[in-house]
Design a protein around this motif. Structure first.
Motif, PDB file in Angstrom:
ATOM      1  N   SER A  13      82.329  34.295   1.378  1.00  0.00           N
ATOM      2  CA  SER A  13      83.057  34.946   2.465  1.00  0.00           C
ATOM      3  C   SER A  13      84.224  35.795   1.970  1.00  0.00           C
ATOM      4  N   ASP A  14      84.736  35.491   0.789  1.00  0.00           N
ATOM      5  CA  ASP A  14      85.885  36.208   0.232  1.00  0.00           C
ATOM      6  C   ASP A  14      85.619  36.403  -1.267  1.00  0.00           C
ATOM      7  N   LEU A  15      85.225  37.601  -1.641  1.00  0.00           N
ATOM      8  CA  LEU A  15      84.808  37.863  -3.021  1.00  0.00           C
ATOM      9  C   LEU A  15      85.911  37.549  -4.029  1.00  0.00           C
ATOM     10  N   GLU A  16      87.128  37.991  -3.778  1.00  0.00           N
ATOM     11  CA  GLU A  16      88.210  37.763  -4.745  1.00  0.00           C
ATOM     12  C   GLU A  16      88.501  36.275  -4.925  1.00  0.00           C
ATOM     13  N   LYS A  29      81.787  33.575 -17.078  1.00  0.00           N
ATOM     14  CA  LYS A  29      82.097  34.915 -17.582  1.00  0.00           C
ATOM     15  C   LYS A  29      81.779  35.947 -16.507  1.00  0.00           C
ATOM     16  N   GLY A  30      82.746  36.818 -16.216  1.00  0.00           N
ATOM     17  CA  GLY A  30      82.536  37.895 -15.267  1.00  0.00           C
ATOM     18  C   GLY A  30      82.084  39.162 -15.971  1.00  0.00           C
ATOM     19  N   TYR A  31      81.200  39.913 -15.326  1.00  0.00           N
ATOM     20  CA  TYR A  31      80.694  41.164 -15.898  1.00  0.00           C
ATOM     21  C   TYR A  31      81.102  42.367 -15.060  1.00  0.00           C
ATOM     22  N   VAL A  32      80.713  42.384 -13.802  1.00  0.00           N
ATOM     23  CA  VAL A  32      81.041  43.494 -12.915  1.00  0.00           C
ATOM     24  C   VAL A  32      81.285  42.958 -11.518  1.00  0.00           C
ATOM     25  N   LYS A  33      82.054  43.719 -10.750  1.00  0.00           N
ATOM     26  CA  LYS A  33      82.200  43.439  -9.328  1.00  0.00           C
ATOM     27  C   LYS A  33      82.143  44.766  -8.603  1.00  0.00           C
ATOM     28  N   TRP A  34      81.765  44.716  -7.358  1.00  0.00           N
ATOM     29  CA  TRP A  34      81.727  45.893  -6.508  1.00  0.00           C
ATOM     30  C   TRP A  34      82.161  45.465  -5.123  1.00  0.00           C
ATOM     31  N   GLU A  35      82.130  46.341  -4.185  1.00  0.00           N
ATOM     32  CA  GLU A  35      82.648  46.072  -2.847  1.00  0.00           C
ATOM     33  C   GLU A  35      82.098  44.793  -2.226  1.00  0.00           C
ATOM     34  N   SER A  36      80.837  44.497  -2.443  1.00  0.00           N
ATOM     35  CA  SER A  36      80.238  43.351  -1.753  1.00  0.00           C
ATOM     36  C   SER A  36      79.618  42.325  -2.693  1.00  0.00           C
ATOM     37  N   GLY A  37      80.015  42.328  -3.975  1.00  0.00           N
ATOM     38  CA  GLY A  37      79.432  41.328  -4.858  1.00  0.00           C
ATOM     39  C   GLY A  37      79.962  41.371  -6.270  1.00  0.00           C
ATOM     40  N   ALA A  38      79.415  40.485  -7.091  1.00  0.00           N
ATOM     41  CA  ALA A  38      79.809  40.393  -8.497  1.00  0.00           C
ATOM     42  C   ALA A  38      78.706  39.691  -9.273  1.00  0.00           C
ATOM     43  N   TYR A  39      78.633  40.000 -10.570  1.00  0.00           N
ATOM     44  CA  TYR A  39      77.717  39.318 -11.484  1.00  0.00           C
ATOM     45  C   TYR A  39      78.522  38.532 -12.501  1.00  0.00           C
ATOM     46  N   LEU A  40      78.138  37.270 -12.670  1.00  0.00           N
ATOM     47  CA  LEU A  40      78.782  36.347 -13.594  1.00  0.00           C
ATOM     48  C   LEU A  40      77.698  35.644 -14.399  1.00  0.00           C
ATOM     49  N   SER A  41      78.110  34.896 -15.406  1.00  0.00           N
ATOM     50  CA  SER A  41      77.143  34.040 -16.094  1.00  0.00           C
ATOM     51  C   SER A  41      77.808  32.749 -16.527  1.00  0.00           C
ATOM     52  N   ALA A  42      76.943  31.741 -16.626  1.00  0.00           N
ATOM     53  CA  ALA A  42      77.309  30.444 -17.198  1.00  0.00           C
ATOM     54  C   ALA A  42      76.244  30.180 -18.253  1.00  0.00           C
ATOM     55  N   GLY A  43      76.559  30.431 -19.517  1.00  0.00           N
ATOM     56  CA  GLY A  43      75.532  30.357 -20.552  1.00  0.00           C
ATOM     57  C   GLY A  43      74.466  31.392 -20.264  1.00  0.00           C
ATOM     58  N   ASP A  44      73.220  30.952 -20.169  1.00  0.00           N
ATOM     59  CA  ASP A  44      72.109  31.858 -19.882  1.00  0.00           C
ATOM     60  C   ASP A  44      71.876  32.047 -18.381  1.00  0.00           C
ATOM     61  N   LEU A  45      72.613  31.345 -17.544  1.00  0.00           N
ATOM     62  CA  LEU A  45      72.414  31.437 -16.101  1.00  0.00           C
ATOM     63  C   LEU A  45      73.169  32.633 -15.532  1.00  0.00           C
TER      64      LEU A  45
END
Length: 132
Positions: A13-16, A29-45
């Motif tokens: 509900s609140d990206l930040e 680990k964070g990679y990118v974020k945009w207005e409505s989302g973000a990509y992260l990883s935990a190891g290979d996930l």
């Protein structure tokens, strides 16, 4: 044929707020974020946070993250210090802490894996357990 788990997408509900929780509290680990989302990883996930209206769940569905045994106590202290709520007390094999993210998604942080769980079932099988 399915070869593995590709990614998990969680409605937030609140990206930040969720970015802070997953990167600063849990250490993903964070990679990118945009207005409505973000990509992260935990190891290979690969984890995607997607802005939406999360639906509350009352069942046992949850996601479990790996952690090294040597890091478990420090992680638990960090969660307590951050005021992260727990939703269950561990009663199964391995050390686990069951927590809620800011939108109420059920998470587990677990020491161990499938092999250790299967080994534990040899001495303490679940009711009605059948080996496949």
């Amino acid at each position: 044929m399915i070869t593995g788990l590709n990614h998990i997408t969680l409605a937030v509900s609140d990206l930040e707020r969720s970015l802070h929780f997953y990167t600063q509290v849990l250490g993903l680990k964070g990679y990118v974020k945009w207005e409505s989302g973000a990509y992260l990883s935990a190891g290979d996930l690969w984890l995607c946070l997607s802005c939406d209206e999360p639906c509350p769940k009352n069942d046992y569905t949850h996601f479990a993250f790996d952690i090294a045994a040597s890091d478990f106590d420090a992680c638990c202290m960090r969660l307590i210090d951050a005021g992260v709520p727990q939703w269950k007390v561990n009663k199964s094999e391995g050390r686990s802490v069951y927590i809620l993210d800011p939108d109420g998604h059920k998470l587990e942080i677990h020491v161990g894996g499938l092999e250790s769980r299967l080994e534990a079932l040899k001495s303490k099988p679940y009711s009605g357990l059948v080996w496949l």
